[in-house]
Design an enzyme around this catalytic site. Structure first.
Site, mmCIF file in Angstrom:
data_model
loop_
_atom_site.group_PDB
_atom_site.id
_atom_site.type_symbol
_atom_site.label_atom_id
_atom_site.label_comp_id
_atom_site.label_asym_id
_atom_site.label_seq_id
_atom_site.Cartn_x
_atom_site.Cartn_y
_atom_site.Cartn_z
ATOM 1 N N GLY A 1 48.526 39.937 27.706
ATOM 2 C CA GLY A 1 47.796 40.718 28.698
ATOM 3 C C GLY A 1 46.292 40.529 28.588
ATOM 4 O O GLY A 1 45.790 39.922 27.623
ATOM 5 N N SER B 1 43.086 33.384 28.540
ATOM 6 C CA SER B 1 43.515 32.171 29.255
ATOM 7 C C SER B 1 43.748 32.451 30.749
ATOM 8 O O SER B 1 43.820 31.522 31.536
ATOM 9 C CB SER B 1 44.791 31.623 28.616
ATOM 10 O OG SER B 1 45.806 32.592 28.683
ATOM 11 N N GLU B 2 43.880 33.722 31.118
ATOM 12 C CA GLU B 2 44.103 34.057 32.530
ATOM 13 C C GLU B 2 42.793 34.404 33.251
ATOM 14 O O GLU B 2 42.804 35.025 34.311
ATOM 15 C CB GLU B 2 45.086 35.229 32.683
ATOM 16 C CG GLU B 2 46.437 35.025 32.044
ATOM 17 C CD GLU B 2 47.283 33.928 32.685
ATOM 18 O OE1 GLU B 2 46.796 33.230 33.602
ATOM 19 O OE2 GLU B 2 48.439 33.773 32.247
ATOM 20 N N HIS C 1 45.925 42.865 33.649
ATOM 21 C CA HIS C 1 47.162 42.074 33.652
ATOM 22 C C HIS C 1 47.982 42.466 32.432
ATOM 23 O O HIS C 1 47.458 42.460 31.312
ATOM 24 C CB HIS C 1 46.839 40.574 33.618
ATOM 25 C CG HIS C 1 48.011 39.730 33.223
ATOM 26 N ND1 HIS C 1 49.217 39.776 33.894
ATOM 27 C CD2 HIS C 1 48.179 38.814 32.227
ATOM 28 C CE1 HIS C 1 50.068 38.924 33.326
ATOM 29 N NE2 HIS C 1 49.453 38.338 32.305
ATOM 30 N N HIS D 1 52.281 42.605 30.671
ATOM 31 C CA HIS D 1 53.647 42.058 30.745
ATOM 32 C C HIS D 1 54.639 43.220 30.828
ATOM 33 O O HIS D 1 55.435 43.435 29.909
ATOM 34 C CB HIS D 1 53.917 41.182 29.526
ATOM 35 C CG HIS D 1 53.108 39.915 29.517
ATOM 36 N ND1 HIS D 1 53.247 38.952 28.560
ATOM 37 C CD2 HIS D 1 52.164 39.449 30.370
ATOM 38 C CE1 HIS D 1 52.419 37.934 28.808
ATOM 39 N NE2 HIS D 1 51.737 38.235 29.898
#
Ligand code: ZN
Length: 215
Positions: free
Chosen positions: A29, A74-75, A94, A96
């Site tokens: 996340g 990484s996002e 973000h 999961h």
């Protein structure tokens, strides 16, 4: 006036909440907040339950690190695309989410108007096509939805929510996971009936008022 440090503390508070609620595991996340031309974002590889404010990075709108140690999540491109396409938002979360992710695995569409409070507050939750986590496919997968929706399911990969501040974006995440739990529980008993179209219309009008008030 929001100071940089306060916003970083807010990010940490939300990360710990996401971990406590089992909305992500370990280092999964990511969370960011925008302030003018700067974005504060969680670094890659740090456990969300043990995050500290000094670890939150400051980056520019292109993703270059202005201050802090380590690499941004990484996002990050998904966050930056959301900010680019939505001048009205200042936070992206973000996570999961286990039940919401299960809905994407089971092919359950949360865009269907099932629960009234979701129609009012989120309008609906579309599911973006599967994209390899951490790749450029992820921002591309949300591009078609982000202008119209504040919550998007990422196929096999959790969800993304946006809002005017990080608490608002977090609240949408919590609401989404709650909805997914209800829908999955009901689906065990058989197919689900959507709300009748006239009721959906009424709820959407209520939602417009609700969103105008919370701006
Ligand atoms: Zn992820």
């Amino acid at each position: 006036m929001n100071t940089e440090w306060q916003l970083k503390e807010d990010i940490v508070r939300i990360c710990r909440m996401l971990h406590r609620k089992n909305y992500l595991a370990a280092t999964d996340g990511n969370v960011s907040v925008r302030l003018g031309e700067r974005v504060f974002v969680t670094p890659s590889g740090v456990h969300k339950g043990m995050m500290e404010a000094y670890q939150i990075l400051t980056i520019d709108p292109e993703g270059r690190v202005l201050s802090g140690e380590g690499k941004p999540t990484s996002e990050i491109r998904m966050h930056l695309l959301a900010y680019e396409l939505r001048p009205d938002i200042a936070a992206v979360v973000h996570a999961h989410l286990p039940y919401a992710t299960a809905c994407t695995l089971a092919g359950i569409d949360l865009l269907e108007p099932i629960l009234p409070e979701v129609v009012i507050t989120l309008g609906g939750v579309p599911t973006a096509a599967y994209a390899t986590p951490g790749s450029d496919e992820v921002p591309e997968s949300i591009r078609g939805f982000i202008k119209d929706y504040d919550a998007i399911l990422l196929s096999r990969h959790g969800a993304m929510t946006v809002g005017p501040d990080v608490t608002d974006a977090y609240n949408k995440m919590e609401k989404l996971e709650h909805t997914a739990r209800v829908v999955l529980a009901a689906r065990l008993q058989g197919p689900l009936e959507p709300l009748p179209p006239a009721e959906v219309e009424k709820l959407r009008r209520l939602g417009e008022k609700y969103r105008a008030r919370s701006k």
